[in-house]
Design an enzyme around this catalytic site. Structure first.
Site, PDB file in Angstrom:
ATOM      1  N   TYR A 162       0.809  -1.216   0.000  1.00 50.95           N
ATOM      2  CA  TYR A 162       0.000   0.000   0.000  1.00 50.95           C
ATOM      3  C   TYR A 162       0.847   1.273   0.000  1.00 50.95           C
ATOM      4  CZ  TYR A 162      -4.404  -2.379   0.844  1.00 50.95           C
ATOM      5  OH  TYR A 162      -5.522  -3.149   0.728  1.00 50.95           O
ATOM      6  N   LYS A 229       2.504 -13.481   6.661  1.00 48.75           N
ATOM      7  CA  LYS A 229       2.596 -14.519   5.635  1.00 48.75           C
ATOM      8  C   LYS A 229       4.084 -14.830   5.428  1.00 48.75           C
ATOM      9  CE  LYS A 229       0.520 -17.045   2.619  1.00 48.75           C
ATOM     10  NZ  LYS A 229       0.237 -18.371   3.070  1.00 48.75           N
ATOM     11  N   ASP A 305      -3.297 -16.813   6.149  1.00 47.82           N
ATOM     12  CA  ASP A 305      -4.408 -17.589   5.585  1.00 47.82           C
ATOM     13  C   ASP A 305      -5.095 -18.435   6.645  1.00 47.82           C
ATOM     14  OD1 ASP A 305      -1.908 -18.763   5.542  1.00 47.82           O
ATOM     15  OD2 ASP A 305      -2.357 -20.149   3.931  1.00 47.82           O
ATOM     16  N   ASP A 329      -6.119  -5.155   6.071  1.00 47.95           N
ATOM     17  CA  ASP A 329      -7.256  -4.661   5.289  1.00 47.95           C
ATOM     18  C   ASP A 329      -8.267  -5.784   5.092  1.00 47.95           C
ATOM     19  OD1 ASP A 329      -8.800  -2.998   3.806  1.00 47.95           O
ATOM     20  OD2 ASP A 329      -7.467  -2.868   2.084  1.00 47.95           O
TER      21      ASP A 329
END
Ligand code: NAP
Length: 439
Positions: A162, A229, A305, A329
């Site tokens: 971002y 992640k 995840d 987000d």
């Protein structure tokens, strides 16, 4: 004091200040507000009504918010002129008055600003997007036990994909970067690819995780989960996790225990450990022991995840969550859906002390001026703001009253259409009902 061109500073009221690293809130703080575009004016009026009533009822005239209008979005263009979507004095006023409340803003098309929200976050270095997600009984939800979810998400606001460092496919910059990486580092990026850069820094990660742990300590929360992640993106997301543990151990050793340490010592994450030093929690502002007396905050990590599964399957095991921008987000909206959707989801963007509290949904232009939509998101953002000021009694009054109002099934259209036997009311009537139910 800054001199403003269009902002009218109220004659009464005083500024919130930061003294010796502490927010100092007078009994009559001047709080800037941005009404917002589209449905903004409707939900702002409803919110003001509820916030003012709660303060009045809680403190019987001893405390009062003095509101000061500042401008952004379409109203700023009306007041300041063409293309002035985010006047400098709006940013200056938030910086100077420390705490502000904001309705949703239209994303301008053209005019050189990608998003007013992103611009505000960058200009004020509002590095943490904080979103509490919890269930208000009676709200329609797609899951069986929405009441088991009660988390606060700290999303890093300034880095990650971002950061806005992107290059369109086939441009000179994209081609040069591809060549540089392929030749210099023996990689194989396909030609004509678009390129996006994902910077995640030690500084940015540590200050975000620090904020999350401080919040957990001050609010008696039981755990802080670093969501990343890092199994795939080792040097960005993986590094976020490492730096998160590093700051936790370096700066909060007396307050926290890692999940691994817990397993080693008590063979189970029950939050109680022989390492505890009584009194350790008193060191921080208003700090009290987290969870059971004598227990520490558990710092753990989960891969992003699987965190989506965890929030659905074992929500009660999570409390405060700290995560990089993109994960945050996705996770914020998914979690909000679990407890009834964005209409009831509050949010804030905070820096070291500056706090901008805002509705999490957009301007819903098709409902503008219809006095129809749910003001819940902005009202609950106001509740967060009251807690930030330390005005807990007023915040509790609103939360209890919202619970009562929803249980009584007097709600706006969005909730009414999903509830059996609900009475559908307008935005302003919903606010009046909340005030009426306030004890
Ligand atoms: P949106 O304004 O959030 O609206 C999408 C839908 O969400 C609405 O049509 C409505 O659903 C529902 N909704 C939103 N707010 C609601 C409320 N208070 N009560 C009940 N239902 C509500 O999203 P958008 O249409 O994608 O965006 C419109 C504009 O807002 C764009 O300019 C966008 O850039 C901007 N935006 C601003 C912010 C911000 O300022 N923080 C955030 C997101 C978007 P139904 O149609 O099903 O009734």
């Amino acid at each position: 004091m800054a001199k403003f061109k269009k902002i009218k500073v109220p004659k009464e009221g005083q500024k919130i200040t930061v003294v010796k690293n502490k927010l100092t809130v007078p009994d009559d703080p001047i709080i800037p507000f941005i009404e917002g575009d589209g449905i903004g004016p409707d939900i702002w009026r409803a919110t003001k009504m509820v916030l003012d009533a709660s303060v009045d009822k809680a403190y019987k005239g001893k405390k009062k918010i003095v509101w000061m209008e500042i401008f952004a979005g379409e109203k700023a263009v009306k007041v300041y002129g063409k293309n002035k979507w985010l006047p400098n004095e709006t940013v200056d006023a938030i910086r100077e008055y420390v705490v502000a409340l904001k309705g949703p803003l239209t994303t301008p098309i053209g005019g050189g600003i990608r998003s007013l929200n992103v611009a505000l976050r960058q200009k004020l270095d509002l590095f943490a997007c904080v979103r509490p997600v919890k269930y208000y009984a009676g709200t329609p939800s797609p899951v069986k036990r929405p009441q088991d979810l009660d988390i606060v998400i700290f999303r890093e606001n300034t880095e990650d994909v971002y950061a806005g460092i992107e290059f369109k496919a086939r441009t000179k910059a994209a081609n040069e970067i591809i060549e540089f990486i392929n030749k210099g580092y023996k990689k194989n990026i396909r030609e004509k690819s678009g390129i996006g850069i994902k910077p995640i820094s030690k500084f940015g990660s540590m200050r975000l995780v620090k904020k999350a742990i401080e919040y957990a300590i001050e609010n008696n929360r039981k755990s802080v989960t670093l969501v990343h992640k890092g199994n795939i993106m080792k040097f960005t997301e993986g590094a976020f996790k490492e730096w998160g543990y590093e700051v936790a151990l370096k700066e909060f050793r007396d307050y926290i225990i890692t999940e691994d340490e817990l397993w080693d010592q008590v063979k189970g994450p029950d939050g109680v450990t022989p390492m505890t030093k009584p009194g350790a929690f008193k060191k921080l502002r208003g700090g009290k022991p987290a969870g059971n007396p004598g227990s520490r905050i558990v710092v753990k990590d989960r891969i992003a995840d699987q965190m989506f599964q965890q929030l659905l399957l074992r929500p009660s095991e999570y409390d405060v969550v700290a995560t990089p921008n993109l994960n945050g987000d996705y996770l914020s909206d998914a979690a909000a859906a679990q407890v009834g959707g964005l209409g009831m989801a509050p949010g804030s963007n905070i820096s070291y002390f500056t706090g901008l509290f805002e509705a999490t949904h957009g301007t819903a232009p098709k409902y503008a001026g219809m006095d129809k939509v749910n003001p819940g998101s902005l009202i609950l953002s106001g509740v967060m703001m009251l807690r930030y000021l330390g005005w807990k009694e007023a915040a509790d009054k609103i939360e209890n009253s919202i619970k009562k109002t929803i249980r009584s099934k007097v709600v706006t259209y969005d909730l009414a259409r999903q509830m059996k036997g609900a009475k559908k009311v307008k935005c302003s009537q919903f606010a009046k009902e909340i005030v009426k139910n306030m004890k």
